[in-house]
Write a protein that holds these residues in place. Structure first.
Motif, PDB file in Angstrom:
ATOM      1  N   LYS A  18       1.049  -1.289   0.145  1.00 16.63           N
ATOM      2  CA  LYS A  18      -0.101   0.107  -0.093  1.00 16.63           C
ATOM      3  C   LYS A  18       0.908   0.966   0.114  1.00 16.63           C
ATOM      4  O   LYS A  18       0.443   2.236  -0.791  1.00 16.63           O
ATOM      5  CB  LYS A  18      -0.919  -0.011   1.079  1.00 16.63           C
ATOM      6  N   THR A  22       0.496   3.943  -3.066  1.00 13.23           N
ATOM      7  CA  THR A  22       0.170   5.178  -2.732  1.00 13.23           C
ATOM      8  C   THR A  22       1.176   6.317  -3.282  1.00 13.23           C
ATOM      9  O   THR A  22       0.796   7.333  -3.861  1.00 13.23           O
ATOM     10  CB  THR A  22      -0.174   5.165  -1.236  1.00 13.23           C
ATOM     11  N   GLU A  32      -4.336  14.257  -4.154  1.00 16.11           N
ATOM     12  CA  GLU A  32      -5.659  13.982  -4.203  1.00 16.11           C
ATOM     13  C   GLU A  32      -6.480  12.559  -4.394  1.00 16.11           C
ATOM     14  O   GLU A  32      -7.423  12.412  -3.878  1.00 16.11           O
ATOM     15  CB  GLU A  32      -6.686  15.061  -4.863  1.00 16.11           C
ATOM     16  N   LYS A  33      -5.705  12.039  -5.291  1.00 13.51           N
ATOM     17  CA  LYS A  33      -6.291  10.613  -5.610  1.00 13.51           C
ATOM     18  C   LYS A  33      -5.287   9.437  -5.217  1.00 13.51           C
ATOM     19  O   LYS A  33      -5.583   8.372  -5.396  1.00 13.51           O
ATOM     20  CB  LYS A  33      -6.298  10.501  -7.444  1.00 13.51           C
ATOM     21  N   GLU A  35      -4.541   8.375  -2.337  1.00 17.72           N
ATOM     22  CA  GLU A  35      -4.772   7.416  -1.078  1.00 17.72           C
ATOM     23  C   GLU A  35      -5.860   6.441  -1.826  1.00 17.72           C
ATOM     24  O   GLU A  35      -5.798   5.213  -1.596  1.00 17.72           O
ATOM     25  CB  GLU A  35      -5.546   8.298  -0.068  1.00 17.72           C
ATOM     26  N   GLN A  36      -6.734   7.044  -2.444  1.00 19.41           N
ATOM     27  CA  GLN A  36      -7.648   5.908  -3.177  1.00 19.41           C
ATOM     28  C   GLN A  36      -6.927   4.913  -4.160  1.00 19.41           C
ATOM     29  O   GLN A  36      -7.386   3.769  -4.169  1.00 19.41           O
ATOM     30  CB  GLN A  36      -8.751   6.898  -3.594  1.00 19.41           C
ATOM     31  N   PHE A  37      -6.375   5.336  -4.956  1.00 18.60           N
ATOM     32  CA  PHE A  37      -5.280   4.538  -5.732  1.00 18.60           C
ATOM     33  C   PHE A  37      -4.563   3.422  -4.848  1.00 18.60           C
ATOM     34  O   PHE A  37      -4.522   2.267  -5.263  1.00 18.60           O
ATOM     35  CB  PHE A  37      -4.464   5.397  -6.632  1.00 18.60           C
ATOM     36  N   GLU A  39      -5.358   2.233  -1.975  1.00 18.76           N
ATOM     37  CA  GLU A  39      -6.301   1.480  -1.472  1.00 18.76           C
ATOM     38  C   GLU A  39      -6.697   0.222  -2.474  1.00 18.76           C
ATOM     39  O   GLU A  39      -6.811  -0.775  -2.192  1.00 18.76           O
ATOM     40  CB  GLU A  39      -7.495   2.194  -0.870  1.00 18.76           C
ATOM     41  N   ARG A  40      -6.953   0.761  -3.578  1.00 19.66           N
ATOM     42  CA  ARG A  40      -7.554   0.197  -4.649  1.00 19.66           C
ATOM     43  C   ARG A  40      -6.489  -1.004  -5.031  1.00 19.66           C
ATOM     44  O   ARG A  40      -6.617  -2.225  -5.661  1.00 19.66           O
ATOM     45  CB  ARG A  40      -8.214   0.700  -5.703  1.00 19.66           C
ATOM     46  N   ASN A  41      -5.397  -0.659  -5.179  1.00 17.79           N
ATOM     47  CA  ASN A  41      -4.140  -1.464  -5.961  1.00 17.79           C
ATOM     48  C   ASN A  41      -3.130  -1.905  -4.932  1.00 17.79           C
ATOM     49  O   ASN A  41      -2.105  -2.475  -5.075  1.00 17.79           O
ATOM     50  CB  ASN A  41      -3.351  -0.590  -6.908  1.00 17.79           C
TER      51      ASN A  41
END
Length: 64
Positions: A18, A22, A32-33, A35-37, A39-41
């Protein structure tokens, strides 16, 4: 461009997955993206690849 030759290790279920997903996302997609990326990856199907370089070839300003 850069070419890196060396020995690679593949780490499944790495605790660093992670973190690296990240950090890479922040570089290419912005903070801005990130943390989302990350988590997803950082799922169990993904790997961390670490390379110990034995040879590095690079060139710069090729288009000049």
């Amino acid at each position: 461009f850069i070419i890196v030759e060396g020995t690679a290790t593949l780490e499944k279920n790495s605790k660093d997955l992670k973190l690296w997903a990240t950090r890479i996302a922040a570089r290419y997609m912005g903070d801005e993206k990130a943390e989302q990326f990350g988590e997803r990856n950082s799922t169990p199907e993904e790997l961390v690849v670490r390379v110990t370089p034995t040879k590095v070839i690079f060139a710069r300003d090729l288009a000049d």
